[in-house]
Every structure is written in C-alpha cells, then in structure tokens.
Write a protein that holds these residues in place. Structure first.
Motif, short mmCIF file in Angstrom:
data_model
loop_
_atom_site.label_atom_id
_atom_site.label_comp_id
_atom_site.label_asym_id
_atom_site.label_seq_id
_atom_site.Cartn_x
_atom_site.Cartn_y
_atom_site.Cartn_z
N ALA A 130 3.46 -34.11 24.03
CA ALA A 130 3.21 -34.75 23.34
C ALA A 130 1.37 -35.22 23.57
O ALA A 130 1.94 -36.07 24.72
CB ALA A 130 3.90 -35.93 22.78
N SER A 131 0.13 -34.57 22.71
CA SER A 131 -1.20 -34.75 22.99
C SER A 131 -1.59 -36.26 23.18
O SER A 131 -0.99 -36.96 21.99
CB SER A 131 -1.76 -33.36 23.04
OG SER A 131 -1.71 -32.86 23.53
N MET A 132 -2.18 -36.60 23.17
CA MET A 132 -3.04 -37.43 23.25
C MET A 132 -3.29 -37.80 21.78
O MET A 132 -4.59 -37.26 21.36
CB MET A 132 -3.73 -38.68 24.58
CG MET A 132 -4.96 -39.88 24.48
SD MET A 132 -5.82 -39.80 24.92
CE MET A 132 -4.81 -39.62 26.67
N GLY A 133 -3.16 -38.92 20.90
CA GLY A 133 -3.27 -39.10 19.91
C GLY A 133 -2.57 -38.63 18.96
O GLY A 133 -2.66 -38.40 17.21
N TRP A 134 -1.07 -38.40 19.34
CA TRP A 134 -0.37 -37.01 18.87
C TRP A 134 -0.03 -38.12 18.02
O TRP A 134 1.04 -39.40 19.02
CB TRP A 134 0.35 -36.11 18.99
CG TRP A 134 1.63 -35.40 18.20
CD1 TRP A 134 1.89 -34.24 17.77
CD2 TRP A 134 2.97 -36.12 18.29
NE1 TRP A 134 2.17 -34.23 17.25
CE2 TRP A 134 3.13 -34.89 17.44
CE3 TRP A 134 3.82 -37.22 18.94
CZ2 TRP A 134 4.50 -35.33 16.85
CZ3 TRP A 134 4.66 -37.12 18.25
CH2 TRP A 134 6.15 -36.18 17.80
N GLU A 135 1.30 -38.72 16.61
CA GLU A 135 1.81 -39.72 16.29
C GLU A 135 2.91 -37.86 15.60
O GLU A 135 2.84 -37.38 14.95
CB GLU A 135 1.08 -39.94 14.73
CG GLU A 135 -0.11 -40.71 15.31
CD GLU A 135 0.15 -41.81 16.63
OE1 GLU A 135 1.07 -42.02 16.62
OE2 GLU A 135 -0.94 -42.51 17.32
N GLY A 136 4.10 -39.34 16.07
CA GLY A 136 5.56 -37.99 15.17
C GLY A 136 6.61 -38.98 15.83
O GLY A 136 6.37 -39.91 16.23
N GLN B 230 13.28 -33.05 21.42
CA GLN B 230 14.59 -31.44 21.91
C GLN B 230 13.92 -30.41 21.32
O GLN B 230 14.47 -29.37 21.00
CB GLN B 230 15.66 -32.04 20.58
CG GLN B 230 16.17 -33.36 20.28
CD GLN B 230 16.70 -33.54 19.24
OE1 GLN B 230 17.42 -32.92 18.00
NE2 GLN B 230 17.69 -34.69 19.33
N LYS B 231 12.83 -30.04 20.13
CA LYS B 231 12.31 -28.58 20.28
C LYS B 231 11.83 -27.90 20.92
O LYS B 231 11.79 -27.14 21.29
CB LYS B 231 10.85 -28.96 18.62
CG LYS B 231 10.68 -28.02 18.45
CD LYS B 231 9.02 -27.50 17.36
CE LYS B 231 9.37 -27.07 17.02
NZ LYS B 231 8.43 -27.14 15.51
N PHE B 232 11.08 -28.71 21.63
CA PHE B 232 10.73 -28.39 23.40
C PHE B 232 11.81 -28.04 24.38
O PHE B 232 10.84 -27.48 25.79
CB PHE B 232 9.09 -28.81 23.46
CG PHE B 232 8.01 -28.98 23.21
CD1 PHE B 232 6.84 -28.03 23.29
CD2 PHE B 232 7.84 -29.00 21.57
CE1 PHE B 232 5.92 -27.49 22.74
CE2 PHE B 232 7.24 -29.46 20.73
CZ PHE B 232 5.74 -28.46 20.97
N ALA B 233 12.78 -28.12 24.68
CA ALA B 233 13.50 -28.64 25.26
C ALA B 233 13.51 -26.91 26.20
O ALA B 233 13.92 -26.95 27.35
CB ALA B 233 14.98 -28.61 25.33
N ALA C 190 1.78 -35.39 34.55
CA ALA C 190 2.85 -34.28 33.90
C ALA C 190 3.89 -36.05 33.86
O ALA C 190 3.74 -36.63 34.36
CB ALA C 190 3.30 -33.95 35.06
N ILE C 191 4.82 -34.81 32.98
CA ILE C 191 6.13 -36.03 33.29
C ILE C 191 7.77 -35.24 33.48
O ILE C 191 8.04 -34.28 32.57
CB ILE C 191 7.05 -36.50 31.42
CG1 ILE C 191 5.56 -37.11 30.65
CG2 ILE C 191 7.55 -37.03 31.05
CD1 ILE C 191 5.35 -37.97 29.35
N ARG C 192 8.10 -36.08 34.60
CA ARG C 192 8.28 -34.78 35.51
C ARG C 192 9.81 -35.05 34.45
O ARG C 192 10.44 -35.95 34.48
CB ARG C 192 9.02 -35.73 36.78
CG ARG C 192 7.68 -34.92 37.81
CD ARG C 192 7.60 -35.44 38.84
NE ARG C 192 6.48 -35.31 40.12
CZ ARG C 192 5.39 -35.54 39.73
NH1 ARG C 192 5.10 -36.79 39.48
NH2 ARG C 192 4.41 -34.73 40.40
N GLY C 193 10.35 -34.10 34.58
CA GLY C 193 12.07 -34.03 33.40
C GLY C 193 11.41 -33.76 32.10
O GLY C 193 12.54 -33.60 31.13
N GLU C 194 10.61 -33.45 31.67
CA GLU C 194 10.30 -32.70 30.64
C GLU C 194 9.87 -31.54 30.35
O GLU C 194 10.24 -31.04 30.32
CB GLU C 194 9.07 -33.78 29.46
CG GLU C 194 9.79 -35.69 29.01
CD GLU C 194 9.00 -36.67 28.07
OE1 GLU C 194 8.10 -35.51 27.86
OE2 GLU C 194 9.49 -37.82 27.59
#
Length: 319
Positions: free
Chosen positions: A242-248, A255-258, A282-286
């Motif tokens: 989820a890039s900066m400024g992304w809303e959703g 789930q989609k990117f797993a 980075a988000i470790r685990g994602e």
C-alpha cells in the motif's frame, strides 16, 4: 576540486538540466552520473572535502513525508558545501494559495535548485516548465527516479556490470515498478514485473519501457506469476503493498497480495547469489519475510546509503 576532464565535461553538459524521469537520460549519461557518485562516495569515506556547491541553496518541497529523501538530500547539500531548505505542505501553498508556475518563478529568484516530493507527476512537470533552475523529482505517484538511480548504482557495485542480468520485481504496479522497469530498459537489463491482476502498471510506462528496450536489447515483461518473474533472477525487488496516499481496504489488499510475498520459498527460484532489494520502509511479514530482508543476499541498507551519494552526484552535476 580534483575533477577529471570527463567529469568537467559531464557537469558542463548536465548543468541546468532537470531530473524528472530516468527515461530522460541515456545509458551512457546514467553511467557517468553513477561513476561520479562512486567517486563522491569514496571521497566521503576517506574524509576528503568535495564542496562543489559552496554557497548554493536547494529548496526541498515535501507534500509527501520521507525519512530517506529528506535526510539524504539535506546531508548531501551540506557535504557539497551548500545548504538545503525544508518546505513542508504547511510551509508552502503549492497550487493552492499560489499557482505552481508562480511558485517556480519565485523560487528561481531565491535558490539554485528545487527538489520536490509530491503526488501528481504533472505538478513536477509544471514546476520544471516554469522554473529557470534545475528541478529534481524526489518522488511522484508515477515515478521515483532518484531511488532507481541509487538502485542501479548498487547493482553496479555488487555485480560489476549491467550486462546479462535479470531483474525481477514482485508486488504492486506502482511508481517503483514503473520506474525500475524503465531503468532496466535503458540499461539493457532484462526485467520481469509480477503483479496481481488488477494491479498492473500503467500502460504508457510499459510502452516507454518497451521502446527503450528495443534500443538496449533488454527483455521487458509484465506477468501475474511471481515464480516466472524470479526464475533465474539476479536481482529480486519488492515494495510495500500500500503506497503512501493509497486509500482502500488494506485487509482485502493483504489477501490479494499474499501470494506475492518475497519469502524463502519464492527466492529458491532465483540464482544463488541473487540480490534482494527494497526501497524501504519495509513491513516484515507482508511484502517480504524477515529471513529474506535480513538475510545474506539483502542489500537494502546499501541501497539506502547510495541515495546520498547518487543524489550528491545529481546535485553537483545539475546545480
């Protein structure tokens, strides 16, 4: 300042130019900047002064926050003998209280260069069109050329060449994947980008990359299969989902990117000496497992450091 004849010619050639997109420069020009960045890196490590921008000032406009971009540009200007002014969205009324064109013209009377980190790429283009000083793109929703040049510098340092390499990006079709594909196309690096369906890159960026690849001989491809992308790859790259400024719906996006997480199983398809790269944070685990980003193949902190050196080369050359 111990400049070689080639470096003097390079700085003369680039002086006053903007740095908005990787595609605005040839392979040879990018190599010249990278070589200069490596020299500046070595000088900084050796404690050798390199104050090429004595008395110069850089205005830094931040409509998007960033640790690496602010610190690297501010530190870079200091090491080059100049100074940087931080302008947050609260400090400047860009396109709101004052038009972008007027902002560009006013700043051109005060400072020697502008770095901007913003949302729409059209903002950067309008700023550059109306400024009489160099404008540097510190990131937009479509492109991140300074990061890509630091990434190319890191690849060159680690691999010693750009020839015969395969680059794999796994994740979102965002500003990073778009700029990286174009960077690879310019340099002649084969590039496969794996994204989930519905999250593909913008078609016009793919078209630019393919046109550049026709010149360099690179193979450029977008796929929905991460295993295909990383097969025999020399470099594996990912970015946050989820890039900066992304809303959703973030949970739905996770789930989609797993299946696109760069983990120990996925990287088994790459070459044993592959480089793992990430623009951070980075988000470790994602998007990446801790074992990969903290493993022996990871060069993420070398990338981060090289933002400083390559941006100093850009600043010294343009300003």
């Amino acid at each position: 300042m111990n400049l070689s004849v080639a470096e003097e010619q390079m700085m003369s050639k680039f002086k006053g130019k903007d740095f908005l997109q990787i595609s605005d420069f040839t392979k040879q020009e990018l190599i010249e900047i990278i070589d200069f960045a490596i020299k500046l890196k070595n000088m900084q490590k050796a404690g050798q002064p390199h104050r090429y921008l004595e008395g110069k000032t850089l205005a830094m406009i931040f409509e998007k926050s960033s640790t690496r971009t602010r610190v690297s540009f501010e530190t870079g200007m200091f090491q080059l003998g100049g100074m940087a002014q931080f302008l947050s969205k609260e400090d400047i009324q860009l396109g709101n209280g004052e038009t972008i064109a007027d902002t560009a013209k006013v700043l051109s009377r005060f400072v020697d260069g502008i770095m901007i980190r913003t949302f729409g790429h059209d903002i950067v283009e309008e700023l550059a069109e109306n400024a009489t000083i160099p404008v540097i793109n510190g990131l937009t929703d479509d492109a991140h050329p300074c990061q890509v040049l630091a990434d190319l510098m890191t690849i060159y340092e680690k691999k010693g060449t750009f020839d015969g390499l395969k680059f794999a990006f796994v994740g979102d079709g965002n500003n990073m994947s778009q700029s990286l594909m174009i960077g690879c196309a310019v340099m002649g690096i084969d590039c496969v980008v794996a994204v989930p369906k519905g999250n593909e890159m913008k078609e016009d960026f793919i078209q630019v990359a393919k046109e550049l690849a026709n010149i360099s001989g690179a193979i450029i491809k977008q796929t929905n299969d991460p295993q295909e992308a990383v097969k025999d790859a020399d470099i594996i790259y990912t970015d946050v989902w989820a890039s900066m400024g992304w809303e959703g719906d973030l949970e739905e996006r996770k789930q989609k990117f797993a299946a696109y997480q760069v983990n120990e199983l996925l990287v088994e398809g790459a070459k044993p000496d592959y480089l793992f790269m990430h623009c951070l944070p980075a988000i470790r685990g994602e998007e990446v497992s801790a074992a990969v980003i903290d493993g022996n193949n990871s060069v993420v902190f070398d990338q981060a450091e090289n933002r400083l050196h390559v941006q100093k080369a850009i600043l010294a050359s343009l300003v």
